[in-house]
Structures are given as structure tokens and as C-alpha cells.
Design a protein around this motif. Structure first.
Motif, PDB file in Angstrom:
ATOM      1  N   THR A   1       0.834  -1.198   0.000  1.00 55.16           N
ATOM      2  CA  THR A   1       0.000   0.000   0.000  1.00 55.16           C
ATOM      3  C   THR A   1       0.872   1.252   0.000  1.00 55.16           C
ATOM      4  N   ILE A   2       0.432   2.250  -0.772  1.00 57.99           N
ATOM      5  CA  ILE A   2       1.106   3.550  -0.821  1.00 57.99           C
ATOM      6  C   ILE A   2       0.023   4.620  -0.737  1.00 57.99           C
ATOM      7  N   THR A   3       0.321   5.732  -0.090  1.00 55.80           N
ATOM      8  CA  THR A   3      -0.656   6.814  -0.034  1.00 55.80           C
ATOM      9  C   THR A   3      -0.647   7.558  -1.368  1.00 55.80           C
ATOM     10  N   GLN A   4      -1.735   8.274  -1.634  1.00 60.26           N
ATOM     11  CA  GLN A   4      -1.786   9.050  -2.876  1.00 60.26           C
ATOM     12  C   GLN A   4      -0.707  10.124  -2.881  1.00 60.26           C
ATOM     13  N   THR A   5      -0.446  10.718  -1.722  1.00 55.93           N
ATOM     14  CA  THR A   5       0.594  11.744  -1.634  1.00 55.93           C
ATOM     15  C   THR A   5       1.965  11.158  -1.972  1.00 55.93           C
ATOM     16  N   ALA A   6       2.273   9.999  -1.398  1.00 55.62           N
ATOM     17  CA  ALA A   6       3.560   9.355  -1.682  1.00 55.62           C
ATOM     18  C   ALA A   6       3.649   8.939  -3.145  1.00 55.62           C
ATOM     19  N   PHE A   7       2.530   8.481  -3.697  1.00 57.15           N
ATOM     20  CA  PHE A   7       2.507   8.123  -5.122  1.00 57.15           C
ATOM     21  C   PHE A   7       2.816   9.355  -5.971  1.00 57.15           C
ATOM     22  N   ASP A   8       2.121  10.465  -5.709  1.00 58.38           N
ATOM     23  CA  ASP A   8       2.323  11.690  -6.487  1.00 58.38           C
ATOM     24  C   ASP A   8       3.767  12.170  -6.378  1.00 58.38           C
ATOM     25  N   GLU A   9       4.334  12.087  -5.185  1.00 55.49           N
ATOM     26  CA  GLU A   9       5.733  12.485  -5.001  1.00 55.49           C
ATOM     27  C   GLU A   9       6.667  11.556  -5.760  1.00 55.49           C
ATOM     28  N   GLY A  10       6.356  10.256  -5.746  1.00 53.41           N
ATOM     29  CA  GLY A  10       7.178   9.295  -6.473  1.00 53.41           C
ATOM     30  C   GLY A  10       7.157   9.529  -7.967  1.00 53.41           C
ATOM     31  N   VAL A  11       5.986   9.856  -8.509  1.00 51.77           N
ATOM     32  CA  VAL A  11       5.893  10.175  -9.933  1.00 51.77           C
ATOM     33  C   VAL A  11       6.731  11.410 -10.239  1.00 51.77           C
ATOM     34  N   ARG A  12       6.571  12.439  -9.415  1.00 49.95           N
ATOM     35  CA  ARG A  12       7.305  13.689  -9.609  1.00 49.95           C
ATOM     36  C   ARG A  12       8.810  13.481  -9.553  1.00 49.95           C
ATOM     37  N   ASP A  13       9.253  12.618  -8.631  1.00 49.56           N
ATOM     38  CA  ASP A  13      10.686  12.415  -8.409  1.00 49.56           C
ATOM     39  C   ASP A  13      11.290  11.302  -9.256  1.00 49.56           C
ATOM     40  N   GLY A  14      10.486  10.665 -10.105  1.00 50.40           N
ATOM     41  CA  GLY A  14      11.014   9.584 -10.947  1.00 50.40           C
ATOM     42  C   GLY A  14      11.369   8.336 -10.157  1.00 50.40           C
ATOM     43  N   ALA A  15      10.591   8.059  -9.103  1.00 52.84           N
ATOM     44  CA  ALA A  15      10.904   6.944  -8.203  1.00 52.84           C
ATOM     45  C   ALA A  15      10.341   5.605  -8.661  1.00 52.84           C
ATOM     46  N   PHE A  16       9.609   5.585  -9.772  1.00 48.79           N
ATOM     47  CA  PHE A  16       8.963   4.351 -10.210  1.00 48.79           C
ATOM     48  C   PHE A  16       9.460   3.930 -11.586  1.00 48.79           C
ATOM     49  N   ALA A  17       9.520   2.627 -11.808  1.00 45.80           N
ATOM     50  CA  ALA A  17       9.840   2.110 -13.129  1.00 45.80           C
ATOM     51  C   ALA A  17       8.649   2.279 -14.064  1.00 45.80           C
ATOM     52  N   LEU A  18       7.445   2.201 -13.493  1.00 42.43           N
ATOM     53  CA  LEU A  18       6.208   2.297 -14.266  1.00 42.43           C
ATOM     54  C   LEU A  18       5.097   2.709 -13.314  1.00 42.43           C
ATOM     55  N   HIS A  19       4.164   3.514 -13.803  1.00 44.34           N
ATOM     56  CA  HIS A  19       3.015   3.898 -12.972  1.00 44.34           C
ATOM     57  C   HIS A  19       1.813   4.128 -13.866  1.00 44.34           C
ATOM     58  N   TRP A  20       0.608   3.966 -13.286  1.00 47.25           N
ATOM     59  CA  TRP A  20      -0.618   4.147 -14.043  1.00 47.25           C
ATOM     60  C   TRP A  20      -1.792   4.337 -13.096  1.00 47.25           C
ATOM     61  N   GLN A  21      -2.926   4.698 -13.684  1.00 47.46           N
ATOM     62  CA  GLN A  21      -4.180   4.869 -12.947  1.00 47.46           C
ATOM     63  C   GLN A  21      -5.186   3.870 -13.519  1.00 47.46           C
ATOM     64  N   ALA A  22      -5.970   3.275 -12.659  1.00 46.33           N
ATOM     65  CA  ALA A  22      -7.028   2.372 -13.110  1.00 46.33           C
ATOM     66  C   ALA A  22      -8.074   2.239 -12.016  1.00 46.33           C
ATOM     67  N   HIS A  23      -9.327   2.305 -12.401  1.00 39.40           N
ATOM     68  CA  HIS A  23     -10.452   2.087 -11.486  1.00 39.40           C
ATOM     69  C   HIS A  23     -10.392   3.001 -10.261  1.00 39.40           C
ATOM     70  N   GLY A  24      -9.942   4.238 -10.478  1.00 36.34           N
ATOM     71  CA  GLY A  24      -9.894   5.203  -9.393  1.00 36.34           C
ATOM     72  C   GLY A  24      -8.724   5.024  -8.432  1.00 36.34           C
ATOM     73  N   LEU A  25      -7.800   4.156  -8.769  1.00 31.02           N
ATOM     74  CA  LEU A  25      -6.628   3.903  -7.928  1.00 31.02           C
ATOM     75  C   LEU A  25      -5.352   4.226  -8.691  1.00 31.02           C
ATOM     76  N   SER A  26      -4.267   4.428  -7.952  1.00 31.46           N
ATOM     77  CA  SER A  26      -2.958   4.657  -8.543  1.00 31.46           C
ATOM     78  C   SER A  26      -2.078   3.447  -8.278  1.00 31.46           C
ATOM     79  N   TYR A  27      -1.339   3.036  -9.305  1.00 35.12           N
ATOM     80  CA  TYR A  27      -0.481   1.853  -9.242  1.00 35.12           C
ATOM     81  C   TYR A  27       0.932   2.233  -9.656  1.00 35.12           C
ATOM     82  N   ALA A  28       1.924   1.574  -9.063  1.00 38.53           N
ATOM     83  CA  ALA A  28       3.306   1.823  -9.463  1.00 38.53           C
ATOM     84  C   ALA A  28       4.140   0.570  -9.241  1.00 38.53           C
ATOM     85  N   LEU A  29       5.208   0.475 -10.015  1.00 31.84           N
ATOM     86  CA  LEU A  29       6.220  -0.558  -9.809  1.00 31.84           C
ATOM     87  C   LEU A  29       7.511   0.136  -9.417  1.00 31.84           C
ATOM     88  N   PRO A  30       8.196  -0.379  -8.407  1.00 29.65           N
ATOM     89  CA  PRO A  30       9.418   0.279  -7.929  1.00 29.65           C
ATOM     90  C   PRO A  30      10.533   0.235  -8.965  1.00 29.65           C
TER      91      PRO A  30
END
Length: 195
Positions: free
Chosen positions: A56-85
Motif C-alpha cells: 500500500t502507498i498513499t496518494q501523496t507518496a505516489f504523487d511524489e514518487g511520480v514527480r521524483d522519478g521513483a517508479f519504473a512504471l506507474h498508471w491509474q485504473a479504477h480510481g486507484l494509482s499503481y506503481a512498480l518500484p
């Protein structure tokens, strides 16, 4: 960001209720002694539950991770945010085969990111998927019907390397997935040897 002469990314895709996590658990157990295959855990902005294997990740941490390039891949689906480290990209750069449950909508992006990509579609007949989703109790009948229609459209455009119709014992589908992943390791090693 395409990595040349690397390992491979195996996209595990399919509709909710198809049993992807059950087959992934069997494959993870069946390949526990194979250092060439890794099963990174997804990060999802939803609490952990029995029907989906993720961190589990918070939306804030997800948004920060996207901004900082912390994920190999990220996407949105069914109202949720997903990422791979980033460990996914690192494992592939190290020559490993990374096996991840991803949204069918991001498969084209995976092909842009990595040189060696395989797609495994895990599915089941609509009646079985409907029953599995009802048992989870997270969605209304209308939401389930909308998912089934979306599944039909998305599956029609996929060209998977392997399709598993997950209607029998989990051991059968799990063994098919294990065998495919072993072949993916062999093919990736052969491709590296040819370079």
C-alpha cells in the motif's frame, strides 16, 4: 529508457476476477529457487486485502514518487494509482526476468521501456469472473457489468504470448505460467548470448 541486452519484463494482464494473483502465487512458489526470475510487488493506493497481492502507498507518496522519478512504471485504473518500484528496471538491467501484474492499458508503455517484453493474458469466462467479483463484495452489479464490457474490448486488441484460461485447479494454470517463465529465461539468455 530502453535497456539493450538485458533481461525481460513479463506483463501479467487480465480482467479482475480472472485469478491473476492466485497463479502468480503458484509461480512465485514454483520458481522460489530460480534467481533469474523476480516477482516485484506493486504499490497501490488501496489497503492490502486477501484478493490482491500488493504493498500500500498513499496518494501523496505516489504523487511524489511520480514527480521524483521513483517508479519504473506507474498508471491509474479504477480510481486507484499503481506503481512498480525502480527495482524492476534494475533487475531487468541485471539480466533477470521481472514478472508483474499490470494494467492492459500500459502494455504499450512497457514495450517502449524494455527491449524484451512478454505478455501473459490470464482470463476466465464472463460468468466465472462475475461470480468471483461478486464474492469480493467491492463492486455493484452495474460496475461489474461495465468491467466485463471493458474486458471484452481490451482483450480483443491484445496479442499475448500466452493465454491461460483460468477455470480449473490453480495448480494447472500455475504450472503453465511456471513453464512459460522458464522459457522466457531461456530465450532472454539466448538473446544476450547472441549479442
Amino acid at each position: 529508457m530502453t535497456n539493450l541486452t538485458t533481461g525481460a519484463f513479463v506483463c501479467i494482464v487480465g480482467p479482475s476476477g480472472a485469478g491473476k494473483d492466485s497463479l502468480l502465487a503458484k509461480a512465485r512458489a514454483g520458481l522460489a529457487d530460480d534467481a533469474d526470475v523476480v516477482f516485484p510487488r506493486r504499490l497501490v493506493t488501496r489497503a492490502s486485502n486477501d484478493s490482491e497481492d500488493h504493498d500500500t502507498i498513499t496518494q501523496t507518496a505516489f504523487d511524489e514518487g511520480v514527480r521524483d522519478g521513483a517508479f519504473a512504471l506507474h498508471w491509474q485504473a479504477h480510481g486507484l494509482s499503481y506503481a512498480l518500484p525502480l527495482s524492476v528496471a534494475e533487475a531487468i538491467a541485471d539480466g533477470k526476468v521481472a514478472v508483474c501484474n499490470v494494467s492492459r492499458a500500459v502494455v504499450p508503455q512497457v514495450f517502449d521501456l524494455f527491449e524484451h517484453v512478454f505478455v501473459v493474458l490470464i482470463t476466465a469466462p464472463p460468468a466465472i469472473i462475475t461470480e468471483r467479483l461478486r464474492k469480493r463484495g467491492r463492486e455493484s452489479s452495474a460496475s461489474i457489468a461495465a468491467r466485463l464490457e471493458r474486458n471484452r474490448k481490451l482483450s480483443a486488441v491484445l496479442m499475448p504470448d500466452l493465454t491461460i484460461m483460468n477455470t480449473g485447479p490453480v495448480e494447472i494454470g500455475g504450472e503453465r505460467l511456471v513453464s512459460f517463465l522458464r522459457r522466457a529465461v531461456e530465450r532472454t539468455k539466448a538473446a544476450k548470448a547472441d549479442v
